[in-house]
Design a protein around this motif. Structure first.
Motif, mmCIF file in Angstrom:
data_model
loop_
_atom_site.group_PDB
_atom_site.id
_atom_site.type_symbol
_atom_site.label_atom_id
_atom_site.label_comp_id
_atom_site.label_asym_id
_atom_site.label_seq_id
_atom_site.Cartn_x
_atom_site.Cartn_y
_atom_site.Cartn_z
ATOM 1 N N GLU A 111 22.348 6.608 25.329
ATOM 2 C CA GLU A 111 22.827 7.719 25.750
ATOM 3 C C GLU A 111 21.763 8.711 24.744
ATOM 4 O O GLU A 111 21.659 9.655 24.729
ATOM 5 N N HIS A 112 22.202 8.525 23.665
ATOM 6 C CA HIS A 112 21.716 9.097 22.389
ATOM 7 C C HIS A 112 20.742 8.704 20.930
ATOM 8 O O HIS A 112 20.416 9.210 20.409
ATOM 9 N N ASP A 113 21.013 7.350 21.185
ATOM 10 C CA ASP A 113 20.368 6.816 20.303
ATOM 11 C C ASP A 113 20.096 5.794 20.539
ATOM 12 O O ASP A 113 20.345 4.278 19.842
ATOM 13 N N ASP A 114 18.998 5.245 20.727
ATOM 14 C CA ASP A 114 17.956 3.735 21.489
ATOM 15 C C ASP A 114 18.305 2.867 19.899
ATOM 16 O O ASP A 114 18.336 1.564 20.684
#
Length: 309
Positions: free
Chosen positions: A231-234
């Motif tokens: 959701e925030h850090d691939d």
């Protein structure tokens, strides 16, 4: 109940058997609790990993009853696919009576054309009841049934009780993108998409718009972390995924993969025995050595969830 908004990690559980092939009812509650301790959002039972085709109807009902009771309010999805609609209806109704959140089904191998596939789903829904939310399982490598994106869209549009797709086509990333694009353009109503295939493509599937994972990988902690981080850090999600990839690959072997998973789950304390009900493969000494080597490698690369405890 599951809905088109359902997200997260649904662990597909095995069915525990004793070494003599008897159903290990005593292991169902501790196995369920083991998964819940790993912060899954729900469980999916009586799928391919659950060896559902080897169970008697009364055994299937017992598994559903025990796991739903032990799940402490977490959603439980029950695989009800069967050769005939009478058996599907019976298990679906019993499952919902026990408190299941929905059922999962997939057309049998004889369904080849688009109309055959859509027609089978329509008839299956009539049989089990149009008020039961269901997951459409798209797993052509296991079933031989190839669902084009347009067929999935047709089913979703025609049948309101279809609230989720278990996406495990391979390769399937473009299919996932097509479905999400139709949703964004208002050409298909919203639907939850959770991904299987042992988690082999979970990192990219999350980037393509999946809502989470529904698979039986023996380290659900990894699935949890990859889904949450995506959701925030691939990048961080991919790093964790990469550490598990050698074991994911090994688990994905045709035929023996289920034996590998059960062996690891026994090592981790999820089940008491790693037995498969016959017919089913067993691991050779060489295979067990390879799994142990992979587990040591995983523990070194991802100590947060790389242990067998």
């Amino acid at each position: 109940m599951i809905s088109h908004r359902t997200k997260g990690v649904f662990a597909i559980t095995p069915t525990p058997f004793k070494p003599d092939g008897a159903l290990d009812l005593a292991s169902l509650r501790p196995m369920t609790e083991w998964y819940l301790e790993r912060k899954v959002d729900g469980l999916t039972i009586l799928g391919i990993l659950g060896e559902a085709q080897k169970l008697l109807p009364e055994e299937s009902e017992a598994v559903v009853r025990e796991i739903v009771a032990a799940a402490a309010g977490k959603s439980v999805i029950v695989g009800v696919s069967a050769p005939g609609f009478v058996a599907m209806r019976s298990l679906a109704l019993k499952s919902m009576e026990f408190g299941a959140a929905g059922v999962m089904m997939t057309p049998p191998a004889a369904m080849r054309t688009d109309e055959q596939i859509a027609g089978w789903v329509r008839n299956a829904v009539r049989a089990i009841g149009e008020d039961i939310p269901f997951v459409l399982q798209d797993h052509p490598t296991a079933t031989g049934v190839v669902m084009a994106p347009r067929v999935i869209r047709q089913i979703v549009e025609e049948i309101p009780s279809c609230v989720m797709l278990k996406h495990e086509d391979w390769p399937g990333l473009e299919k996932l993108t097509a479905l999400r694009r139709w949703q964004q353009q208002g050409e298909m109503r919203p639907i939850s998409i959770l991904c299987g295939n042992g988690g082999m493509f979970l990192d990219f599937e999350m980037q393509r718009g999946a809502d989470g994972a529904m698979t039986g990988y023996a380290f659900p902690e990894m699935l949890r972390r990859v889904v949450d981080l995506s959701e925030h850090d691939d990048g961080a999600a991919s790093d964790i995924f990469d550490a598990h990839l050698p074991l994911l690959r090994y688990e994905q072997q045709a035929g023996v993969g289920l034996a590998v998973r059960k062996y690891i789950l026994k090592q981790r304390g999820a089940i008491a025995h790693d037995a498969l009900r016959t017919p089913g493969p067993s691991l050779s000494e060489e295979a067990r050595d390879e799994v142990e080597r992979l587990l040591r490698r995983l523990a070194a690369r991802d100590p947060d969830c790389g242990s067998t405890s």
